[in-house]
Design an enzyme around this catalytic site. Structure first.
Site, mmCIF file in Angstrom:
data_model
loop_
_atom_site.group_PDB
_atom_site.id
_atom_site.type_symbol
_atom_site.label_atom_id
_atom_site.label_comp_id
_atom_site.label_asym_id
_atom_site.label_seq_id
_atom_site.Cartn_x
_atom_site.Cartn_y
_atom_site.Cartn_z
ATOM 1 N N TYR A 125 37.663 39.950 43.150
ATOM 2 C CA TYR A 125 38.170 41.296 42.917
ATOM 3 C C TYR A 125 39.638 41.403 43.331
ATOM 4 O O TYR A 125 39.966 41.289 44.519
ATOM 5 C CB TYR A 125 37.349 42.334 43.686
ATOM 6 C CG TYR A 125 35.866 42.328 43.374
ATOM 7 C CD1 TYR A 125 35.378 41.851 42.163
ATOM 8 C CD2 TYR A 125 34.946 42.813 44.294
ATOM 9 C CE1 TYR A 125 34.016 41.848 41.886
ATOM 10 C CE2 TYR A 125 33.586 42.820 44.026
ATOM 11 C CZ TYR A 125 33.127 42.332 42.823
ATOM 12 O OH TYR A 125 31.786 42.338 42.559
ATOM 13 N N HIS A 163 28.407 34.261 43.379
ATOM 14 C CA HIS A 163 28.729 35.363 42.460
ATOM 15 C C HIS A 163 28.124 35.135 41.074
ATOM 16 O O HIS A 163 27.584 36.066 40.463
ATOM 17 C CB HIS A 163 30.246 35.527 42.370
ATOM 18 C CG HIS A 163 30.676 36.890 41.937
ATOM 19 N ND1 HIS A 163 31.944 37.373 42.173
ATOM 20 C CD2 HIS A 163 30.023 37.884 41.290
ATOM 21 C CE1 HIS A 163 32.051 38.606 41.680
ATOM 22 N NE2 HIS A 163 30.902 38.920 41.136
ATOM 23 N N PHE A 214 29.086 55.990 33.920
ATOM 24 C CA PHE A 214 28.719 56.717 32.701
ATOM 25 C C PHE A 214 27.608 57.736 32.950
ATOM 26 O O PHE A 214 27.610 58.834 32.388
ATOM 27 C CB PHE A 214 28.287 55.727 31.615
ATOM 28 C CG PHE A 214 28.112 56.349 30.268
ATOM 29 C CD1 PHE A 214 29.219 56.630 29.477
ATOM 30 C CD2 PHE A 214 26.855 56.663 29.772
ATOM 31 C CE1 PHE A 214 29.076 57.209 28.229
ATOM 32 C CE2 PHE A 214 26.698 57.240 28.534
ATOM 33 C CZ PHE A 214 27.814 57.515 27.750
#
Length: 330
Positions: free
Chosen positions: A57, A126, A211
């Site tokens: 990130y 990950h 969303f």
């Protein structure tokens, strides 16, 4: 402090809801470090202990940011610090995955330096390296546990067989995978294996990348560089169908006096005491909304109504583009 309850991920105790920190450095457009640090401190004050990051990130920026937040007096002791390794690409380069033993150690040492800590509480693979046996990857992680640099191990977006093979080498505390009202892939095979082995589930994007909150009616309001602009579920045609799901959730939420996002997040919280979602936000306002959802009680009738409003087969579009889907269910 809040009365946020605790849950177990394997033998690791964490708050019933964590904080996903990716958006503070990555994927959703520009952010403000001062605002992010304030949000991290507020999360700890509210009883959120599980802070989730990755070396990927912001190409290390996110780990440095969390390290800065935890450097304040008393903060490291409040946190259960989770990070991940595996992605090797830099901006403009093709995505690569490494899980070989040498890279496991190299990645861990680099994360410890960026975070400014002497150990990682929960260290995830990950994405699974399909070219390296998972036994090698987890074996190298087990060595880091013996050395005290890592306390607990996790996998992200791993398939059921991979979980079994990994667990045979060393106990796995948690599987992190996308899970929400609009992504329920793990229910068929992966979640049953987690429960058989005593592995906790850590859902990322439990609000469907925001969303399901109802805040996004189109992609026009998204910042430049926001990954959602290119995702299939936000594409024309799919977007309209998915908005209809959100509209039904908003109706149910209004009857309870909560937001659609809180209802959707509470649904995830009710999927089991071994489920610890990590909704991400950069803003304290939304953090506080999310934390409130952790103690929102839903009856069997409520859960049935939510399932009817957002059936799994009603969601339009894949959750990632084809390139990113290659790394799912490894």
């Amino acid at each position: 402090m809040t009365d946020l309850p605790n849950r177990r991920l394997g033998s690791l105790t964490v708050s019933a809801q964590g904080l996903g920190c990716m958006g503070m450095s990555h994927a959703y457009g520009p952010s403000d470090d001062e605002q992010s640090v304030a949000t991290l401190h507020r999360a700890l004050d509210l009883g959120v202990t599980l802070l989730d990051t990755s070396d990927f990130y912001g190409q290390g920026h996110n780990e440095e940011l969390i390290g800065r937040a935890l450097a304040s007096p008393g903060r490291r002791e409040q946190a259960v610090l989770a990070t991940k390794f595996g992605f090797t690409n830099k901006l403009g380069e093709e995505t690569g995955i490494r899980g070989d033993a040498a890279y496991v150690r190299q990645a861990c040492e680099a994360s410890l330096r960026r975070l400014g800590v002497d150990h990682i509480d929960l260290y995830y693979v990950h994405r699974v390296d399909r070219e390296v046996p998972i036994e090698e990857t987890v074996g190298a992680l087990a060595e880091l546990v013996k050395e005290g640099k890592v306390r607990h191990l996790g996998l992200s977006e791993a398939g059921a067989d991979t979980l079994r093979r990994a667990y045979a080498v060393h106990p796995i505390a948690a599987l992190q995978s996308e899970f929400s009202l609009w992504t329920r892939d793990v229910e068929a095979e992966v979640l049953p294996v987690c429960r058989e082995l005593g592995i906790g589930l850590v859902p990322f994007s439990p609000l469907g990348r925001g969303f399901l909150t109802g805040r996004y009616k189109s992609t026009e309001g998204l910042q430049k560089g926001d990954m959602r602009r290119s995702q299939p579920r936000f594409a024309e045609g799919n977007l309209e169908r998915n908005l209809a799901i959100v509209a039904r959730l908003e109706e149910l939420a209004a009857r309870r006096g909560v937001t659609a996002g809180q209802l959707a997040l509470a649904w995830v919280q009710h999927q089991g005491d071994d489920v610890v979602p990590i909704p991400g936000t950069r803003r304290q306002k939304y953090l506080e909304e999310n934390v409130a959802a952790a103690t929102l009680e839903l009856s069997p009738d409520d859960l049935a109504a939510i399932d009817a409003a957002a059936p799994a087969d009603a969601v339009a579009g894949a959750r990632y583009d084809d390139g990113s889907m290659r790394f799912v269910n490894g």
